[in-house]
Every structure is written in structure tokens, then in C-alpha cells.
Design a protein around this motif. Sequence first.
Motif, PDB file in Angstrom:
ATOM      1  N   ALA A  47       4.007  21.693 -18.127  1.00  0.00           N
ATOM      2  CA  ALA A  47       3.899  20.889 -19.469  1.00  0.00           C
ATOM      3  C   ALA A  47       3.154  19.544 -19.216  1.00  0.00           C
ATOM      4  O   ALA A  47       2.681  19.101 -20.200  1.00  0.00           O
ATOM      5  CB  ALA A  47       5.166  20.612 -19.959  1.00  0.00           C
ATOM      6  N   ARG A  48       2.766  19.241 -18.221  1.00  0.00           N
ATOM      7  CA  ARG A  48       2.082  18.007 -17.926  1.00  0.00           C
ATOM      8  C   ARG A  48       0.440  18.252 -18.066  1.00  0.00           C
ATOM      9  O   ARG A  48      -0.443  17.437 -17.934  1.00  0.00           O
ATOM     10  CB  ARG A  48       2.153  17.370 -16.566  1.00  0.00           C
ATOM     11  N   TRP A  49       0.046  19.727 -18.146  1.00  0.00           N
ATOM     12  CA  TRP A  49      -1.048  20.211 -18.279  1.00  0.00           C
ATOM     13  C   TRP A  49      -1.443  21.194 -19.447  1.00  0.00           C
ATOM     14  O   TRP A  49      -2.592  21.109 -19.849  1.00  0.00           O
ATOM     15  CB  TRP A  49      -1.605  20.714 -16.926  1.00  0.00           C
ATOM     16  N   VAL A  50      -0.826  21.912 -19.814  1.00  0.00           N
ATOM     17  CA  VAL A  50      -0.896  22.803 -20.902  1.00  0.00           C
ATOM     18  C   VAL A  50       0.414  22.666 -21.879  1.00  0.00           C
ATOM     19  O   VAL A  50       1.553  22.739 -21.688  1.00  0.00           O
ATOM     20  CB  VAL A  50      -1.015  24.180 -20.456  1.00  0.00           C
ATOM     21  N   ALA A  51       0.064  22.694 -23.306  1.00  0.00           N
ATOM     22  CA  ALA A  51       1.005  22.410 -24.178  1.00  0.00           C
ATOM     23  C   ALA A  51       1.133  23.889 -24.797  1.00  0.00           C
ATOM     24  O   ALA A  51       0.721  25.061 -24.484  1.00  0.00           O
ATOM     25  CB  ALA A  51       0.618  21.660 -25.238  1.00  0.00           C
ATOM     26  N   THR A  52       2.571  23.935 -25.619  1.00  0.00           N
ATOM     27  CA  THR A  52       2.692  25.085 -26.302  1.00  0.00           C
ATOM     28  C   THR A  52       1.594  25.464 -27.261  1.00  0.00           C
ATOM     29  O   THR A  52       1.207  24.508 -27.997  1.00  0.00           O
ATOM     30  CB  THR A  52       4.031  25.363 -26.759  1.00  0.00           C
ATOM     31  N   ALA A  53       1.671  26.733 -27.965  1.00  0.00           N
ATOM     32  CA  ALA A  53       0.699  27.132 -28.974  1.00  0.00           C
ATOM     33  C   ALA A  53       1.146  26.461 -30.374  1.00  0.00           C
ATOM     34  O   ALA A  53       0.496  26.334 -31.086  1.00  0.00           O
ATOM     35  CB  ALA A  53       0.695  28.495 -28.965  1.00  0.00           C
ATOM     36  N   ASP A  54       2.666  26.140 -30.603  1.00  0.00           N
ATOM     37  CA  ASP A  54       2.782  25.371 -31.493  1.00  0.00           C
ATOM     38  C   ASP A  54       2.518  23.984 -31.581  1.00  0.00           C
ATOM     39  O   ASP A  54       2.436  23.203 -32.657  1.00  0.00           O
ATOM     40  CB  ASP A  54       4.504  25.530 -31.668  1.00  0.00           C
ATOM     41  N   THR A  55       2.292  23.374 -30.375  1.00  0.00           N
ATOM     42  CA  THR A  55       2.129  21.701 -30.298  1.00  0.00           C
ATOM     43  C   THR A  55       0.640  21.555 -29.781  1.00  0.00           C
ATOM     44  O   THR A  55       0.302  20.196 -30.142  1.00  0.00           O
ATOM     45  CB  THR A  55       3.068  20.876 -29.379  1.00  0.00           C
ATOM     46  N   SER A  56      -0.142  22.443 -29.272  1.00  0.00           N
ATOM     47  CA  SER A  56      -1.431  22.146 -28.794  1.00  0.00           C
ATOM     48  C   SER A  56      -2.421  21.575 -29.749  1.00  0.00           C
ATOM     49  O   SER A  56      -2.756  22.495 -30.772  1.00  0.00           O
ATOM     50  CB  SER A  56      -1.800  23.420 -28.142  1.00  0.00           C
TER      51      SER A  56
END
Length: 214
Positions: A142-151
Motif C-alpha cells: 500500500a506504500r506504493w500501489v493503491a487499490t482500483a477504488d482509490t487510485s
Amino acid sequence: MSQVRAEPRARRPHRTAVGLVFGLVVVVFALIGALVDQRGPTPAPSLSDILAGDDGRPDAEADGVVTGADGVLPDGVTVFDDQHPGVVNLDPELLEALRTAATDAGRRDITFNVNSGWRSPDYQDQLLRDAVTEYGSEAEAARWVATADTSPHVSGDAVDLGPYDTMDWLSRHGARYGLCQIYGNEPWHFELRPEATDHGCPAMYADPTEDPRM
């Protein structure tokens, strides 16, 4: 007077047979070598060969496969390329600011390469799965890649730029165009902050886990 002793006749057929067998082996290997030389080495399968279906075209429904339609970009794409969804699906105001800044930076031979722009939810999900595998946990990923709902990449509001000269130039001049670096651990990630043209870019988050949007 001594007599010359003749070689026993029984041994001659055996030596002749061995010679014939050896000659046949040589001929067989020569023929095999000639066939190999004519065919040449067997080429290694390409990625398109591996993904190809019975009709020879890539299988769009193959599990986990994302394409240019999902926002995957080849090397060398710039903010001026109009044929890639990863660029043209960016927010229009963000894309306009990027192109204005890139035009000015181009006078100093600086090119804005887009390493990643808009992404489909499927593409974002795949990146997140890959990050969990690479970093060993969802918390670290999560420090590098967000979820599809929040990115912000999925909404078209973020872009990852390179090379280093571009990142450096934008870190110093980006606020003039409303282009701001958002995360301290991702110097390549920029988003549009229109108020930055008057007030400067806001303080960066250390990483996306500090971003309330996440």
C-alpha cells in the motif's frame, strides 16, 4: 627355408564388418548434421506466440493479461502521443498542463516520457497483486500501489513521468503549471493542483498510506 605364416582367414570377415558399421555410423551422423544445418536453430517462442490462441491472435480473455487498452504503455511514449489510452484518457486539464509544461521544458531538451498514466481497474488490480508479491504484504504494498477504488491513475488524475531530468525540472518548475509531486517516495508521480500556480504545491505525503484519499 622358413615359410611365411598366412593370417587366419576367419578374422578377415570380422574386421570387414566392423569397418562397414563404422562407415554407416559416419554417414548417418553426416546426414543428421546436414538436416540440422538446413533447418537452422529452433527459435524461442515470443510472448505473442505464448499468448496466441488457435486463430493466431492474442487471447484478450487470458487470465491476468492487460493490454494497451488498459493503459499499458510501451517505452518512449510522451505526453503528446494521442494514440495511447494511457495518455488520452487522462483528465483533460491535467493533460493540457502537462503539454504546456513539456513544451516549455522542451526548449531545454527535456522530454516528458509517460511511464504510466490512466489505468483500467483491471490493470490497477494487477499492479497491486504484483506489489503484494514483491513486498510480501498488503500493508507494505500500500506504500506504493493503491487499490482500483482509490487510485488517481484509474480516475485519470495522476501520471508517472521520466526520465530523471523531467522529474527534477518539474520539482523546481511544476507549480507554475499546477503540476505537483504528491508523495515523497514517488518522485515520478505528479497530479494537478491548480491552486499551486498561486500558492505553490502543498506539502508532500511520505507515501500513499498518509493520503486521506487512500
